[in-house]
Motif scaffolding. Structure first.
Motif, PDB file in Angstrom:
ATOM      1  N   ASP A 175      -0.661  -6.003 -15.281  1.00  0.00           N
ATOM      2  CA  ASP A 175      -1.012  -6.578 -13.980  1.00  0.00           C
ATOM      3  C   ASP A 175       0.220  -7.287 -13.422  1.00  0.00           C
ATOM      4  N   LEU A 209      -1.634  -6.213  -8.450  1.00  0.00           N
ATOM      5  CA  LEU A 209      -1.474  -4.793  -8.739  1.00  0.00           C
ATOM      6  C   LEU A 209      -1.912  -4.549 -10.179  1.00  0.00           C
ATOM      7  N   ASP A 210      -2.926  -3.731 -10.344  1.00  0.00           N
ATOM      8  CA  ASP A 210      -3.411  -3.352 -11.672  1.00  0.00           C
ATOM      9  C   ASP A 210      -2.891  -1.943 -11.926  1.00  0.00           C
ATOM     10  N   ARG A 231      -0.788  -0.393 -19.657  1.00  0.00           N
ATOM     11  CA  ARG A 231      -1.483  -1.155 -18.625  1.00  0.00           C
ATOM     12  C   ARG A 231      -0.810  -2.507 -18.444  1.00  0.00           C
ATOM     13  N   THR A 265       0.824  -1.209   0.000  1.00  0.00           N
ATOM     14  CA  THR A 265       0.000   0.000   0.000  1.00  0.00           C
ATOM     15  C   THR A 265       0.859   1.260   0.000  1.00  0.00           C
ATOM     16  N   SER A 289      -4.062   0.022  -8.556  1.00  0.00           N
ATOM     17  CA  SER A 289      -5.069  -0.513  -7.643  1.00  0.00           C
ATOM     18  C   SER A 289      -4.602  -1.871  -7.150  1.00  0.00           C
ATOM     19  N   VAL A 290      -4.861  -2.138  -5.884  1.00  0.00           N
ATOM     20  CA  VAL A 290      -4.416  -3.362  -5.233  1.00  0.00           C
ATOM     21  C   VAL A 290      -5.634  -4.256  -5.004  1.00  0.00           C
ATOM     22  N   GLY A 291      -5.555  -5.483  -5.483  1.00  0.00           N
ATOM     23  CA  GLY A 291      -6.637  -6.444  -5.299  1.00  0.00           C
ATOM     24  C   GLY A 291      -6.166  -7.669  -4.558  1.00  0.00           C
ATOM     25  N   THR A 343       2.930   1.501  -3.462  1.00  0.00           N
ATOM     26  CA  THR A 343       2.119   1.842  -4.632  1.00  0.00           C
ATOM     27  C   THR A 343       1.639   3.288  -4.566  1.00  0.00           C
ATOM     28  N   THR A 381      -1.881   5.113 -12.026  1.00  0.00           N
ATOM     29  CA  THR A 381      -2.864   4.639 -11.068  1.00  0.00           C
ATOM     30  C   THR A 381      -2.584   3.165 -10.787  1.00  0.00           C
TER      31      THR A 381
END
Length: 173
Positions: free
Chosen positions: A131, A145-146, A129, A71, A164-166, A74, A162
């Motif tokens: 992943d 991580l996207d 882009r 977190t 985003s963490v999933g 990123t 950007t």
């Protein structure tokens, strides 16, 4: 009168090695205590250094530590917008950023590209882009991580990044 080198009342005496240094007097009880204390402090310091290096040598991460580091890293990488998924070695950039955020070595940490390799938009500009799946030894936790980045044509850095963490590993594309 004594010559002062073996005087049991003095804590410090001149060295017998011919130089002008003063050393602890082993014939004085306080001098003996200082000698023993110095040796004890040195042994304890060496033990603590060895123990911390052994503990740091294990690459085991905890789930909480991994999440917190991902977190923080990123957020910093996205705010800098200096590197994006089309940058050469972006996996290593992510890995070192995560390790730095955790104040740990990169040992035991894995960042793997889970999507098709991104095409650099350096020349033409546009979106990039990719992943990335992040995992670490010591925990079964995997994070996805996207990463989306927007780059202007022939510009240094990125306009926006950007991340985003999933939960879990990234789906294979």
């Amino acid at each position: 009168m004594t010559n002062g080198s073996d005087d049991p009342d003095r804590i410090f005496v001149r060295s017998r090695w011919g130089d002008r240094r003063y050393v602890y007097n082993p014939y004085n009880p306080i001098g003996r205590a200082l000698i023993a204390g110095t040796v004890l402090v040195a042994v304890v310091a060496l033990f603590l250094l060895h123990r911390s290096s052994v503990r740091g040598a294990s690459g085991d991460w905890s789930e909480k530590e991994l999440r917190k580091a991902v977190t923080a890293a990123t957020a910093e990488l996205a705010s800098d917008a200096e590197f994006g998924p089309g940058s050469v070695g972006y996996e290593e950039i992510l890995q070192s950023g995560i390790a730095e955020a955790a104040h740990r070595a990169e040992r035991g940490l894995t960042v793997a590209l889970a999507s098709a390799p991104p095409t650099s938009a350096l020349v033409e500009g546009g979106p990039e882009r990719a992943d990335y799946t992040v995992s670490a030894d010591g925990t079964d936790t995997q994070l996805c991580l996207d990463v989306h980045a927007l780059k202007r044509r022939m510009a240094m850095g990125y306009d926006s990044v950007t991340i985003s963490v999933g939960e879990g590993a990234c789906p294979a594309s």
